[in-house]
Design a protein around this motif. Structure first.
Motif, PDB file in Angstrom:
ATOM      1  N   LEU A  97      10.798 -14.328  -3.588  1.00  0.00           N
ATOM      2  CA  LEU A  97      10.503 -12.895  -3.658  1.00  0.00           C
ATOM      3  C   LEU A  97      10.863 -12.190  -2.359  1.00  0.00           C
TER       4      LEU A  97
ATOM      5  N   ARG B 253      11.165  -5.460  -4.960  1.00  0.00           N
ATOM      6  CA  ARG B 253       9.745  -5.802  -4.935  1.00  0.00           C
ATOM      7  C   ARG B 253       8.870  -4.600  -5.260  1.00  0.00           C
TER       8      ARG B 253
ATOM      9  N   LEU C  66       3.994  -8.741  -3.648  1.00  0.00           N
ATOM     10  CA  LEU C  66       4.289  -7.564  -4.467  1.00  0.00           C
ATOM     11  C   LEU C  66       3.147  -6.565  -4.356  1.00  0.00           C
TER      12      LEU C  66
ATOM     13  N   ALA D 123       2.261  -4.632  -7.877  1.00  0.00           N
ATOM     14  CA  ALA D 123       2.244  -5.432  -9.106  1.00  0.00           C
ATOM     15  C   ALA D 123       0.821  -5.792  -9.500  1.00  0.00           C
TER      16      ALA D 123
END
Length: 366
Positions: free
Chosen positions: A143, A151, A173, A176
């Motif tokens: 990531l 991201r 993240l 998220a």
């Protein structure tokens, strides 16, 4: 077709090249195969999911030549992942467990090879990439190598109940929300029912279940949802367990499993907040009153993952597309018969897991 390339030699002693050969667009310099043949080899390996050795033998070239043709073909198609809204994360096994020496060379350590895949659930990019391992560090490393825009664009991350994946998504993240796939939750409930059935059978008979045991004969019905059972089949299972299981623990576990399914069905029923809380309370109360270690462990797991479960109920996001691509990943691994080079393996897998989307896009443009 065979073409004899003529090599010329420059008589000028000050010439740096000294020699050169004929070249055309279809046969560039330092090539012994035509561009058309290499393109066909690349398509046969990638689009048709054939092994490199099989295509090389059919084309009359060596394995390195056929694989190099596929690499050229794949690099023209595969690009860096573009921002996605919903990201799916799941693991697949990359081979059998092996025993190797540790760094000191004194002990044998079990190596269980796994690959973690990242899938575009909301779009049509398919498999975005793979990384070796299924740890927090492995997911975090992949990531962090992506762009900041990638991201920041992710709003939801669909995973199975894996603490390593949840920790990586929460740390890397910022925008998220973790969503747990409901299929794995139902599987946990089914495992709890199976554990109760086996324990009750061993306590009553001192052995594992056999064909003549009613609880073993109904093991499939216990794992089947109520709506998929006919009234006759459900009545047979219920009456058999009522008559032969005096403790009632097996049916108690079965009811807990159905209550968990009823709770997760709130995503499909568009239930409001009060209805969701009522179903959750009914599930917790039943597990607490049952006082079975298997149901207590199941309720504890649901409590630990409740924010991610509630996110599934609100959004309905599942990891179904990721699981479907896992099947393609395993198919490519079987065809390749085991890549020793992980980079070649990941390239081949990603190419195969995005070819359906590319074919539809190319057909649309045509």
């Amino acid at each position: 077709m065979r073409w004899w390339k003529t090599r010329y030699r420059c008589r000028n002693d000050e010439c740096d090249r000294a020699t050169f050969t004929d070249r055309i667009r279809e046969v560039p310099a330092r090539r012994r195969t035509t561009t058309r043949l290499r393109t066909q080899i690349g398509r046969d390996i990638g689009e048709n999911a054939r092994s490199v050795a099989e295509v090389a033998a059919a084309a009359g070239v060596s394995w390195p030549t056929a694989h190099a043709a596929f690499v050229e073909h794949a690099e023209q198609v595969l690009t860096a992942p573009t921002p996605v809204r919903v990201l799916g994360i799941d693991e697949t096994r990359r081979g059998k467990p092996r025993w190797v020496r540790d760094a000191t060379g004194r002990r044998w350590v079990r190596v269980d090879p796994w690959d973690t895949g990242f899938v575009d659930i909301s779009g049509d990019q398919g498999l975005l990439g793979q990384v070796e391992g299924r740890t927090t560090a492995a997911v975090t490393s992949w990531l962090t190598t992506q762009s900041e825009a990638f991201r920041n664009s992710i709003t939801h991350v669909a995973i199975d109940p894996a603490a390593a994946y949840a920790a990586a998504a929460t740390a890397v993240l910022p925008n998220a929300q973790v969503v747990v796939d409901h299929f794995h939750l139902v599987k946990l409930a089914g495992d709890a029912v199976t554990a109760v059935r086996r324990r009750v059978t061993f306590d009553a008979r001192g052995r594992r279940g056999r064909k003549q045991d009613p609880e073993w004969a109904n093991r499939r019905r216990l794992l089947t949802s109520r709506e998929r059972l006919s009234d006759k089949s459900f009545a047979r299972m219920w009456n058999d367990l009522i008559d032969h299981d005096t403790t009632g623990q097996i049916l108690t576990a079965y009811i807990a499993k159905e209550q968990l399914r009823h709770l997760l069905a709130a995503a499909r029923d568009n239930a409001d907040t009060h209805e969701v809380r009522a179903r959750l309370y009914a599930f917790y109360t039943w597990c607490a009153d049952a006082d079975l270690p298997e149901l207590t462990r199941l309720a504890t797991t649901i409590e630990a993952w409740w924010p991610a479960i509630l996110a599934f109920i609100d959004t309905g996001i599942t990891n179904a597309r990721t699981e479907g691509l896992n099947r393609l990943v395993k198919q490519v691994k079987r065809v390749a018969c085991g890549f020793r080079n992980t980079e070649n393996s990941r390239r081949r897998i990603r190419f195969h897991c995005t070819r359906t989307q590319r074919a539809s896009i190319q057909q649309f443009h045509c």
